[in-house]
Scaffold this motif. Structure first.
Motif, PDB file in Angstrom:
ATOM      1  N   VAL A   1       0.858  -1.184   0.000  1.00 34.54           N
ATOM      2  CA  VAL A   1       0.000   0.000   0.000  1.00 34.54           C
ATOM      3  C   VAL A   1       0.894   1.233   0.000  1.00 34.54           C
ATOM      4  O   VAL A   1       1.653   1.455   0.942  1.00 34.54           O
ATOM      5  CB  VAL A   1      -0.926   0.003   1.232  1.00 34.54           C
ATOM      6  N   VAL A   2       0.806   2.036  -1.063  1.00 32.87           N
ATOM      7  CA  VAL A   2       1.684   3.196  -1.213  1.00 32.87           C
ATOM      8  C   VAL A   2       0.973   4.436  -0.687  1.00 32.87           C
ATOM      9  O   VAL A   2      -0.154   4.734  -1.099  1.00 32.87           O
ATOM     10  CB  VAL A   2       2.064   3.398  -2.694  1.00 32.87           C
ATOM     11  N   VAL A   3       1.600   5.153   0.241  1.00 32.38           N
ATOM     12  CA  VAL A   3       1.022   6.387   0.782  1.00 32.38           C
ATOM     13  C   VAL A   3       2.012   7.527   0.609  1.00 32.38           C
ATOM     14  O   VAL A   3       3.203   7.297   0.377  1.00 32.38           O
ATOM     15  CB  VAL A   3       0.652   6.248   2.278  1.00 32.38           C
ATOM     16  N   GLU A   4       1.479   8.785   0.733  1.00 31.44           N
ATOM     17  CA  GLU A   4       2.370   9.940   0.593  1.00 31.44           C
ATOM     18  C   GLU A   4       3.226  10.120   1.841  1.00 31.44           C
ATOM     19  O   GLU A   4       4.440  10.271   1.766  1.00 31.44           O
ATOM     20  CB  GLU A   4       1.548  11.220   0.341  1.00 31.44           C
ATOM     21  N   GLU A   5       2.558  10.125   3.015  1.00 32.34           N
ATOM     22  CA  GLU A   5       3.258  10.455   4.255  1.00 32.34           C
ATOM     23  C   GLU A   5       2.977   9.410   5.338  1.00 32.34           C
ATOM     24  O   GLU A   5       1.988   8.690   5.266  1.00 32.34           O
ATOM     25  CB  GLU A   5       2.781  11.825   4.783  1.00 32.34           C
ATOM     26  N   VAL A   6       3.823   9.403   6.348  1.00 32.64           N
ATOM     27  CA  VAL A   6       3.642   8.480   7.471  1.00 32.64           C
ATOM     28  C   VAL A   6       2.280   8.707   8.144  1.00 32.64           C
ATOM     29  O   VAL A   6       1.643   7.762   8.604  1.00 32.64           O
ATOM     30  CB  VAL A   6       4.790   8.645   8.496  1.00 32.64           C
ATOM     31  N   GLY A   7       1.818   9.963   8.167  1.00 25.69           N
ATOM     32  CA  GLY A   7       0.520  10.258   8.763  1.00 25.69           C
ATOM     33  C   GLY A   7      -0.612   9.513   8.062  1.00 25.69           C
ATOM     34  O   GLY A   7      -1.597   9.116   8.700  1.00 25.69           O
ATOM     35  N   ASP A   8      -0.468   9.304   6.745  1.00 25.74           N
ATOM     36  CA  ASP A   8      -1.485   8.562   5.985  1.00 25.74           C
ATOM     37  C   ASP A   8      -1.457   7.088   6.393  1.00 25.74           C
ATOM     38  O   ASP A   8      -2.508   6.443   6.517  1.00 25.74           O
ATOM     39  CB  ASP A   8      -1.232   8.699   4.483  1.00 25.74           C
ATOM     40  N   LEU A   9      -0.249   6.568   6.602  1.00 27.81           N
ATOM     41  CA  LEU A   9      -0.087   5.186   7.079  1.00 27.81           C
ATOM     42  C   LEU A   9      -0.782   5.049   8.439  1.00 27.81           C
ATOM     43  O   LEU A   9      -1.534   4.099   8.664  1.00 27.81           O
ATOM     44  CB  LEU A   9       1.410   4.894   7.184  1.00 27.81           C
ATOM     45  N   TRP A  10      -0.546   6.010   9.320  1.00 27.73           N
ATOM     46  CA  TRP A  10      -1.183   5.957  10.642  1.00 27.73           C
ATOM     47  C   TRP A  10      -2.700   5.975  10.513  1.00 27.73           C
ATOM     48  O   TRP A  10      -3.405   5.265  11.227  1.00 27.73           O
ATOM     49  CB  TRP A  10      -0.723   7.133  11.510  1.00 27.73           C
TER      50      TRP A  10
ATOM     51  N   VAL B   1       5.116 -10.258  -4.634  1.00 30.19           N
ATOM     52  CA  VAL B   1       4.217  -9.095  -4.657  1.00 30.19           C
ATOM     53  C   VAL B   1       3.252  -9.208  -5.830  1.00 30.19           C
ATOM     54  O   VAL B   1       3.668  -9.328  -6.983  1.00 30.19           O
ATOM     55  CB  VAL B   1       5.023  -7.773  -4.750  1.00 30.19           C
ATOM     56  N   LYS B   2       1.929  -9.197  -5.507  1.00 33.85           N
ATOM     57  CA  LYS B   2       0.920  -9.360  -6.548  1.00 33.85           C
ATOM     58  C   LYS B   2       0.207  -8.047  -6.890  1.00 33.85           C
ATOM     59  O   LYS B   2      -0.291  -7.865  -7.985  1.00 33.85           O
ATOM     60  CB  LYS B   2      -0.162 -10.366  -6.080  1.00 33.85           C
ATOM     61  N   GLU B   3       0.102  -7.149  -5.866  1.00 37.80           N
ATOM     62  CA  GLU B   3      -0.698  -5.935  -6.085  1.00 37.80           C
ATOM     63  C   GLU B   3      -0.062  -4.749  -5.386  1.00 37.80           C
ATOM     64  O   GLU B   3       0.426  -4.865  -4.250  1.00 37.80           O
ATOM     65  CB  GLU B   3      -2.120  -6.146  -5.526  1.00 37.80           C
ATOM     66  N   VAL B   4      -0.084  -3.606  -6.066  1.00 43.16           N
ATOM     67  CA  VAL B   4       0.345  -2.351  -5.457  1.00 43.16           C
ATOM     68  C   VAL B   4      -0.866  -1.424  -5.428  1.00 43.16           C
ATOM     69  O   VAL B   4      -1.429  -1.095  -6.472  1.00 43.16           O
ATOM     70  CB  VAL B   4       1.504  -1.696  -6.243  1.00 43.16           C
ATOM     71  N   LEU B   5      -1.295  -1.035  -4.199  1.00 40.05           N
ATOM     72  CA  LEU B   5      -2.449  -0.141  -4.061  1.00 40.05           C
ATOM     73  C   LEU B   5      -1.932   1.284  -3.847  1.00 40.05           C
ATOM     74  O   LEU B   5      -1.246   1.555  -2.858  1.00 40.05           O
ATOM     75  CB  LEU B   5      -3.308  -0.581  -2.859  1.00 40.05           C
ATOM     76  N   LEU B   6      -2.260   2.180  -4.765  1.00 42.14           N
ATOM     77  CA  LEU B   6      -1.800   3.561  -4.644  1.00 42.14           C
ATOM     78  C   LEU B   6      -2.797   4.344  -3.792  1.00 42.14           C
ATOM     79  O   LEU B   6      -3.796   4.851  -4.296  1.00 42.14           O
ATOM     80  CB  LEU B   6      -1.650   4.185  -6.028  1.00 42.14           C
ATOM     81  N   ALA B   7      -2.553   4.387  -2.483  1.00 42.30           N
ATOM     82  CA  ALA B   7      -3.465   5.068  -1.555  1.00 42.30           C
ATOM     83  C   ALA B   7      -2.993   6.498  -1.354  1.00 42.30           C
ATOM     84  O   ALA B   7      -2.719   6.931  -0.241  1.00 42.30           O
ATOM     85  CB  ALA B   7      -3.524   4.305  -0.232  1.00 42.30           C
ATOM     86  N   LEU B   8      -2.907   7.248  -2.458  1.00 42.36           N
ATOM     87  CA  LEU B   8      -2.445   8.644  -2.376  1.00 42.36           C
ATOM     88  C   LEU B   8      -3.648   9.555  -2.197  1.00 42.36           C
ATOM     89  O   LEU B   8      -4.793   9.162  -2.426  1.00 42.36           O
ATOM     90  CB  LEU B   8      -1.661   8.996  -3.637  1.00 42.36           C
TER      91      LEU B   8
ATOM     92  N   VAL C   1      -1.891  -2.924 -10.358  1.00 39.78           N
ATOM     93  CA  VAL C   1      -1.860  -1.615  -9.689  1.00 39.78           C
ATOM     94  C   VAL C   1      -3.297  -1.159  -9.463  1.00 39.78           C
ATOM     95  O   VAL C   1      -4.113  -1.205 -10.392  1.00 39.78           O
ATOM     96  CB  VAL C   1      -1.090  -0.578 -10.531  1.00 39.78           C
ATOM     97  N   SER C   2      -3.632  -0.752  -8.234  1.00 41.64           N
ATOM     98  CA  SER C   2      -5.005  -0.314  -7.954  1.00 41.64           C
ATOM     99  C   SER C   2      -4.977   1.020  -7.231  1.00 41.64           C
ATOM    100  O   SER C   2      -3.922   1.523  -6.836  1.00 41.64           O
ATOM    101  CB  SER C   2      -5.721  -1.367  -7.103  1.00 41.64           C
ATOM    102  N   ARG C   3      -6.144   1.633  -7.066  1.00 42.69           N
ATOM    103  CA  ARG C   3      -6.251   2.856  -6.277  1.00 42.69           C
ATOM    104  C   ARG C   3      -7.484   2.742  -5.401  1.00 42.69           C
ATOM    105  O   ARG C   3      -8.339   1.882  -5.624  1.00 42.69           O
ATOM    106  CB  ARG C   3      -6.314   4.092  -7.170  1.00 42.69           C
ATOM    107  N   LEU C   4      -7.597   3.627  -4.384  1.00 41.15           N
ATOM    108  CA  LEU C   4      -8.770   3.635  -3.508  1.00 41.15           C
ATOM    109  C   LEU C   4      -9.995   4.055  -4.302  1.00 41.15           C
ATOM    110  O   LEU C   4      -9.882   4.813  -5.273  1.00 41.15           O
ATOM    111  CB  LEU C   4      -8.557   4.614  -2.349  1.00 41.15           C
ATOM    112  N   ALA C   5     -11.181   3.570  -3.903  1.00 34.85           N
ATOM    113  CA  ALA C   5     -12.424   4.014  -4.530  1.00 34.85           C
ATOM    114  C   ALA C   5     -12.681   5.475  -4.187  1.00 34.85           C
ATOM    115  O   ALA C   5     -12.300   5.943  -3.116  1.00 34.85           O
ATOM    116  CB  ALA C   5     -13.584   3.161  -4.035  1.00 34.85           C
ATOM    117  N   GLN C   6     -13.325   6.201  -5.117  1.00 36.88           N
ATOM    118  CA  GLN C   6     -13.715   7.579  -4.839  1.00 36.88           C
ATOM    119  C   GLN C   6     -15.232   7.667  -4.864  1.00 36.88           C
ATOM    120  O   GLN C   6     -15.877   7.002  -5.666  1.00 36.88           O
ATOM    121  CB  GLN C   6     -13.115   8.516  -5.893  1.00 36.88           C
ATOM    122  N   GLY C   7     -15.798   8.468  -3.995  1.00 36.73           N
ATOM    123  CA  GLY C   7     -17.249   8.606  -3.965  1.00 36.73           C
ATOM    124  C   GLY C   7     -17.711   9.377  -2.750  1.00 36.73           C
ATOM    125  O   GLY C   7     -16.936  10.119  -2.150  1.00 36.73           O
TER     126      GLY C   7
END
Lengths: 201, 201
Positions: A86-95, A139-146, A170-176
């Motif tokens: 799961v790829v995030v921008e900052e450590v705060g996003d991980l938290w 590694v099967k999937e990279v989720l871009l949680a930006l 490669v996936s991303r979070l749903a938007q809505g």
């Protein structure tokens, strides 16, 4: 404190506190006074905690998380699912994701987003190590949680392009519509995304 | 961070930062991350500054101000007018008056206001030492520069009564329309005070 009315130590403490996000000059003075007034309950423990942080906190060489262990406790945890990053921008996003308890995968912290105007190109972010990690066979999937901001999404676009050669999904979070959100208060971009990605009941 | 996702040192730093006035749990996390991210420019200097504060900052035994000198630099300053004592609730009020540059007298910090419901009686404030100081022959006037709140004014009333026996002149700050204030936005109490204390032109 433009005039010298107290030792330089107090002024220095105020100036440094004022550089924390969320504190301005006025609230930094209030914070400094609270620290001085509550010497044993607040000032001494915080001085100790920051000293400990200086001595012990390191950036994880694998994922870019911060911790007192290296590699970090998440990278060392054998119960984590290593097939997803799961790829995030900052450590705060991980938290934030950990607080929500939705992810049991490994993480990768980029350390920000691309921002050409501020001179932040791909080489300033922790992207090269991500490509290396994503190329590993398990590694099967990279989720871009930006972040769903312009900068976050253009960074996601760039990272997705770089990952194309790895052959990983490669996936991303749903938007809505956010849970509890009222349509009347949502912006057009969110409503458009929610409409476009509508789900059959 | 309800789950263990990082060392206890980081969690402890967040918890202590959250106890500063102006910072809640969320902004404390942001502040902790800013500190970790800017280790050399912010975390290390602030850790040093707080350590210095622990070692050096003392409460002035004369006036209740905080400083690294004892007595404080204001009490030691020979250019200060010792015939007037300006009484304030907190050190922050002293700083505010010094920033405004309106006072060249000595100060006396009470350390709060009377608050019977919170168990803060006269013995919890720095009042006994004020009476002692006000009885000195060179003191001509005590200015009660307490907050214009109910608590501040009842504390001022109490202190004025205690000072009556010293034979010193007791004054308070003027109340009225603040500079730049628009009448339409002022409360009735302020307008009443401004009307009552109107001045002839």
């Amino acid at each position: 404190m433009s005039k010298k009315i107290a030792g330089p130590e107090i002024e220095r403490m105020v100036q440094l506190l004022a550089r924390l996000p969320g504190l301005g000059p006025r609230s930094a003075r209030k914070a400094a006074l609270a620290l001085i007034k509550r010497r044993t309950e607040l000032l001494m423990p915080l001085a100790d905690a920051l000293g400990e942080a200086v001595r012990k906190i390191v950036v994880c060489p694998d994922c870019g998380n911060v911790d007192t262990l290296s590699p970090c406790s998440l990278c060392q945890d054998p119960r984590r699912d290593r097939s997803m990053i799961v790829v995030v921008e900052e450590v705060g996003d991980l938290w934030a994701l950990e607080r929500a308890g939705v992810v049991n995968a490994s993480y990768h912290v980029l350390g920000g987003h691309l921002s050409p105007l501020d001179g932040i190109g791909p080489d300033r972010l922790n992207i090269a190590r991500l490509i290396e990690r994503a190329a590993a066979p398990d590694v099967k999937e990279v989720l871009l949680a930006l972040n769903a901001t312009v900068e976050g999404q253009s960074t996601a676009h760039y990272v997705a392009e770089q990952l194309a050669a790895c052959g990983v999904a490669v996936s991303r979070l749903a938007q809505g519509v956010p849970i509890g959100g009222e349509l009347d208060y949502l912006d057009e971009g969110t409503l458009a995304a929610a409409f476009k990605s509508r789900r059959r009941l």
